[in-house]
Design an enzyme around this catalytic site. Structure first.
Site, PDB file in Angstrom:
ATOM      1  CG  HIS A   1     -65.299  54.422  27.025  1.00 40.84           C
ATOM      2  ND1 HIS A   1     -66.180  55.426  27.396  1.00 40.84           N
ATOM      3  CD2 HIS A   1     -64.066  54.955  27.147  1.00 40.84           C
ATOM      4  CE1 HIS A   1     -65.486  56.489  27.766  1.00 40.84           C
ATOM      5  NE2 HIS A   1     -64.203  56.228  27.630  1.00 40.84           N
ATOM      6  NE  ARG A  47     -79.243  59.260  25.077  1.00 38.64           N
ATOM      7  CZ  ARG A  47     -78.201  58.483  24.795  1.00 38.64           C
ATOM      8  NH1 ARG A  47     -77.761  57.640  25.700  1.00 38.64           N
ATOM      9  NH2 ARG A  47     -77.600  58.553  23.632  1.00 38.64           N
ATOM     10  NE  ARG A  48     -80.652  57.118  21.983  1.00 40.34           N
ATOM     11  CZ  ARG A  48     -79.848  56.074  21.915  1.00 40.34           C
ATOM     12  NH1 ARG A  48     -80.171  54.961  22.528  1.00 40.34           N
ATOM     13  NH2 ARG A  48     -78.747  56.135  21.216  1.00 40.34           N
ATOM     14  CG  HIS A  65     -70.643  63.548  28.448  1.00 39.01           C
ATOM     15  ND1 HIS A  65     -69.539  64.103  29.062  1.00 39.01           N
ATOM     16  CD2 HIS A  65     -70.227  62.376  27.910  1.00 39.01           C
ATOM     17  CE1 HIS A  65     -68.507  63.291  28.906  1.00 39.01           C
ATOM     18  NE2 HIS A  65     -68.887  62.245  28.219  1.00 39.01           N
ATOM     19  CG  PHE A  66     -72.990  62.072  23.121  1.00 34.85           C
ATOM     20  CD1 PHE A  66     -74.009  61.418  23.785  1.00 34.85           C
ATOM     21  CD2 PHE A  66     -73.212  62.511  21.817  1.00 34.85           C
ATOM     22  CE1 PHE A  66     -75.246  61.222  23.180  1.00 34.85           C
ATOM     23  CE2 PHE A  66     -74.443  62.326  21.210  1.00 34.85           C
ATOM     24  CZ  PHE A  66     -75.460  61.686  21.894  1.00 34.85           C
ATOM     25  CG  HIS A  67     -74.363  66.686  20.959  1.00 39.56           C
ATOM     26  ND1 HIS A  67     -75.181  65.661  21.356  1.00 39.56           N
ATOM     27  CD2 HIS A  67     -74.628  66.877  19.637  1.00 39.56           C
ATOM     28  CE1 HIS A  67     -75.920  65.251  20.332  1.00 39.56           C
ATOM     29  NE2 HIS A  67     -75.594  65.975  19.272  1.00 39.56           N
ATOM     30  CE1 TYR A  75     -61.648  56.757  26.258  1.00 42.70           C
ATOM     31  CE2 TYR A  75     -60.305  58.691  25.859  1.00 42.70           C
ATOM     32  CZ  TYR A  75     -61.121  57.960  26.682  1.00 42.70           C
ATOM     33  OH  TYR A  75     -61.422  58.439  27.930  1.00 42.70           O
TER      34      TYR A  75
END
Lengths: 223, 540, 172
Positions: B217, B431-432, B368-370, B221
């Site tokens: 996580h 995914r993947r 989300h992470f893109h 950041y």
């Protein structure tokens, strides 16, 4: 009297337990992998001579008889498992059982290691290119939940890890026989029935087509 | 000017990041084309997963590390107005990271490390991949040391003075990165490298995933900090205003330092080897870490409002139009904040103990992470580049218009790429995957959204190419840049006195360590107390 | 006159209000989730049980003839599944609707994940550990179990079927 009843009851309880047998006694745990890693192909070559494997499997593991099996280049883990399954009678074949029953695990591993070093036969150049067969090989059939053969057996049919064998360059008749045996349930050493579930859904025509796709060149034509 | 001795290192480091970015963007287009099913000849799981692995490593580990480190060095020397603490060591760390990347590149590009950027065992990559990854991280630790030393020396030389906010944030990031990267380093050094070399037979997958979650996580950041630092310390002045609150900036950085690491279990909600109680504890921390982002949102938007009103904007929303949108920093921040809002909302779903089940490992996560990383964070990387390149090269930015167009294309492309992915995830797409050979009922539902991927991917590629073009042409620009100093924003209310806790990081570092022991101590220890069964290596 | 503790760190009253809102938001969301988790026993799968995945077919619980749907004495169901490259076994499962189901799953090889679109059945299947999910399927129909974690080159092909049918025969 009480002792006899107890003994009888104990034996009776064993009977249902006797039906719950695993399809293979071979597990690819660290111990088995160490055995395979320490196997000696040189010892294996000597064993192959002394046990006369070439009688059916050819001098270099490629059989001249289309009814026998090519074992050259077979992954040692897969070969070891099949040999052990023959020994344990998890795979039913009298000839193979007689061939291996005097051997121990280390010797089976050595044999497997030896044949793994040999060059496997190649698929026939004029192999089957039927689009329906190619579709099965590379995409499977979602409707019947048939997975693409390539997903486990590799894009070039050269096999996957442990007990996913190479198919490319195998004898055509043996490929048909194997799929038929899985389909009928005559062969049961595919752990968790992975091949049986697939073979059950294949038609005879598809089995012939797939075998033609993967099979080695017919020996007579090669001469 | 002794604080430009970091300029060369900064520029080279950031260029390494952007070249990795361009290569990864090209791979991304291959991937969406492969998924489209329009070109059967390129459909190949081995090629696809090698591409996804390389793309992930380049974007998530190379672009980021080299950009954060490069930006960090330049921020340190320009905000503190002092030279690098130890220049040879800084270059050595950079070299070590480069060596790691090159070492890992070989197996990645030859299909021997197609284990994706998360490299979960027991899929085994070539040992060179793991060794390369360890070297990349180890190299970045030299940067961490430099940041801490530079801040400590400055404080010693300026007793009682307020540490510039940009450096406060940079050093907080350095400390946070060091502590969080320990997780993956422990996994790689003590588990994956020996196991991939055959020195040990098995690996405990539960322990490996737990150690990886330690890093997983806070690493985001680590990536995000420069974006926030730019928003707090560069954006307000670029917009023509002042920073609404220096103090809240410090608090946001501190909260990120304290709360972003000990919350990794929201990545393990669906894993059976950690008890629910620990997951619950991590969930609480995960919701706390949303607070600094919300605070940042307020402070930054308030700062923009100050700027807009100073420039003559009137009425409730009139200040928005009055902002200098022709400044790439302002446009990037505006677009970035929009993407942060959308992506942050998605993140709250992911963090939810009971709702995570609906989206876990579906295409929602990819969306989300893109959106939040490739969107918010990376668009701010572009903004930082457009801001710093003229100062680092001494040449005017090649084309402001191209820069703005590039930013808008990135924003649009990102929305086109990621919003359908969110839908696909809810509609159950895993995914993947390199293809969708599932029941027709499912696949038909997904078809339209699959095609959106290609459009998004191409827009992003064009944007990526434009970025590299503008930056490269800036080097050879005939016009000189006249304003070479980094112009840090001033706070609206001058900082007259600063509480010690907001001017130092030692206390907060100790707090993180204590919090880490509490939230990860037993969950890791349990693997050594119970009888576990490791797993042998598996090839893909 | 109440003293706002945030006054010590935050000068601007509007910003203080916003900070209070974010803190309350964080607490409320965490609180609601926590309440539901504890009150409805709604937890993500978190049994901590180990098993030797490399010898899975030789174990008792995941032996080949122990797979599939079994009815428990209390009327609930236990479904035992194995995830092995590249499928879930047995590949066809049928359960009645509105019946508590406990799914017990283990991997015979690598890391897998499984979810059933249209339901809340989802979990990771980690080699060396047993996964347990408790759920009730509330809609009849045909569903798919899809592998959602990269498990090798055949990952795309890894899926199986679930049928949720009406409960067997009403009162007679």
């Amino acid at each position: 009297m009480l002792r006899s009843i107890t003994l009888f009851a104990a034996l009776a309880l064993l009977i249902p337990a006797a039906g719950a047998e695993p399809s293979s006694a071979v597990a690819f745990d660290a111990a088995t992998l160490r055995l395979l890693a320490e196997a000696d192909p040189v010892r294996g070559e000597e064993l192959a001579k002394s046990e006369r494997c070439h009688r059916c499997h050819g001098d270099a593991g490629v059989s001249e008889d289309p009814d026998d099996i090519n074992i050259a280049g077979m992954s040692s883990s897969y070969a070891y498992k099949q040999l052990t399954d023959y020994l344990d009678k998890k795979r039913d074949n009298r000839d193979m059982y007689k061939s291996v029953r005097e051997l121990d695990a280390r010797q089976l591993a050595d044999l497997a290691a030896w044949y793994a070093t040999l060059e496997s036969a190649q698929p026939a150049p004029e192999r089957n290119r039927d689009p329906a067969v190619l579709r099965l090989v590379f995409k499977g059939d979602p409707e019947r939940m048939i997975k693409a053969c390539a997903s486990c057996h590799g894009r070039k049919g050269r096999g996957g890890q442990f007990d996913h064998p190479a198919l490319a360059g195998q004898q055509r008749a043996y490929l048909v026989l194997s799929l038929d045996e899985f389909k009928e349930g005559d062969r049961e050493n595919d752990i968790y029935a992975r091949m049986r579930h697939i073979a059950e859904a294949l038609t005879e025509e598809e089995i012939e087509g797939l075998a033609a796709y993967y099979a080695a060149a017919v020996q007579e034509e090669a001469q | 000017m002794d604080h430009t001795d970091s300029a060369r290192l900064s520029l080279i480091s950031m260029w390494v990041g952007f070249i990795a970015f361009l290569a990864a963007a090209i791979l991304g287009v291959y991937q969406v084309l492969e998924r489209s099913g329009l070109i059967p000849a390129i459909e190949s799981p081995s090629l696809y997963f090698a591409s996804v692995s390389t793309h992930g490593v380049l974007m998530g580990f190379v672009l980021t590390t080299f950009l954060v480190v490069g930006f960090g060095y330049y921020t340190a020397t320009t905000s503190l107005k002092q030279p690098l603490w130890n220049k040879p060591l800084a270059w050595f760390g950079f070299g070590l990271s480069i060596a790691g990347v090159l070492l890992a590149a070989v197996p990645l590009l030859t299909g021997q490390a197609s284990v994706l950027y998360t490299f979960y065992p027991p899929l085994r990559a070539h040992p060179a991949f793991y060794i390369g990854a360890a070297l990349l991280v180890a190299g970045s630790w030299f940067w961490c040391l430099e940041m801490v030393m530079m801040m400590a020396i400055w404080k010693r030389d300026h007793p009682g003075d307020t540490v510039p906010l940009a450096m406060y944030g940079t050093t907080a990031n350095a400390i946070m990165w060091f502590i969080t990267s320990l997780g993956v380093m422990l996994e790689v050094i003590f588990q994956l490298i020996p196991w991939s070399l055959g020195l040990v037979d098995t690996v405990d997958v539960g322990l490996a995933r737990t150690l990886f979650s330690w890093t997983l996580h806070a690493i985001v950041y680590f990536w995000l900090f420069p974006a926030y630092i730019a928003m707090y310390t560069l954006l307000p002045r670029a917009a023509g205003g002042k920073l609404f609150s220096d103090q809240m900036g410090r608090i946001a950085f501190i909260m990120l330092l304290v709360f972003s690491i000990p919350i990794g279990f929201h990545h393990l909600y669906m894993d059976p080897f950690q008890a629910a109680g620990w997951k619950f504890l991590h969930m609480i921390g995960t919701f706390m870490v949303a607070v600094p982002t919300l605070i940042t949102g307020f402070t930054i938007i308030a700062s923009l409002e100050v700027a807009g009103r100073l420039r003559g904007g009137k009425g409730l929303l009139g200040w928005i139009a009055a902002l200098p949108w022709s400044n790439p920093m302002v446009t990037a921040a505006g677009l970035g904040l929009l993407m942060l809002t959308l992506g942050g909302f998605g993140g709250m779903i992911n963090a939810s103990y009971s709702m995570n089940a609906m989206v876990h490992n579906t295409q929602w996560v990819t969306g989300h992470f893109h959106l939040i990383f490739a969107g918010t964070t990376v668009i701010m990387y572009f903004a930082i580049a457009y801001y710093l390149w003229p100062k680092l090269t001494g040449r005017r930015l090649y084309s402001n218009t191209l820069a703005l167009t590039q930013l808008w294309l990135w924003f649009i492309g990102m929305l086109v790429l990621t919003l359908p992915w969110h839908y696909l995830g809810i509609a159950g797409q895993p995914r993947r995957i390199s293809s969708t050979p599932y029941d027709a009922v499912l696949v038909q539902q997904w078809d339209a959204s699959e095609l959106a991927m290609i459009v998004g991917g191409f827009i992003l590629l064009i944007s990526a190419l434009m970025l590299i073009y503008v930056l490269a042409r800036t080097h050879g620009n005939s016009q000189q840049e006249t304003s070479l100093a980094v112009e840090y924003a001033e706070p609206l209310h001058p900082v007259l006195r600063i509480p010690r806790l907001l001017n130092g990081l030692a206390f907060w570092t100790v707090l993180v360590v204590v919090y880490m022991v509490a939230s990860y101590g037993y969950p890791i220890l349990q693997f050594f107390l119970m009888e576990t069964h490791g797993t042998v290596p598996w090839s893909i | 006159m109440s003293i706002d503790p945030l006054r010590y760190v935050c000068e601007d009253p509007l910003e203080r209000k916003w900070t209070w809102i974010t803190l309350i938001l964080a607490f409320v969301m965490g609180g609601v989730l926590g309440f539901y988790a504890l009150a409805s026993n709604l937890h993500p799968p978190s049994n901590v049980e180990t098993i030797d995945s490399s010898r899975l077919h030789l174990s008792e619980e995941f032996a080949e003839d122990n797979l599939g749907v079994k009815v428990n004495p209390d009327g609930s169901l236990t479904v035992t599944l194995v995830a092995a490259r590249y499928g879930f076994y047995p590949p066809r499962i049928e359960v009645p609707v509105d019946t508590p189901v406990t799914l017990r799953m283990a991997s015979a090889d690598v890391l897998h994940g499984v979810h059933v679109p249209g339901t809340n059945m989802t979990t990771m299947i980690v080699p060396g550990y047993i996964s347990e999910v408790n759920t009730t399927f509330t809609r009849t129909g045909s569903f798919s179990l899809l592998c959602n974690e990269f498990c090798g080159l055949g990952h795309d092909q890894m899926w199986s079927r679930l049928s949720v049918v009406e409960k067997p025969g009403g009162g007679e």
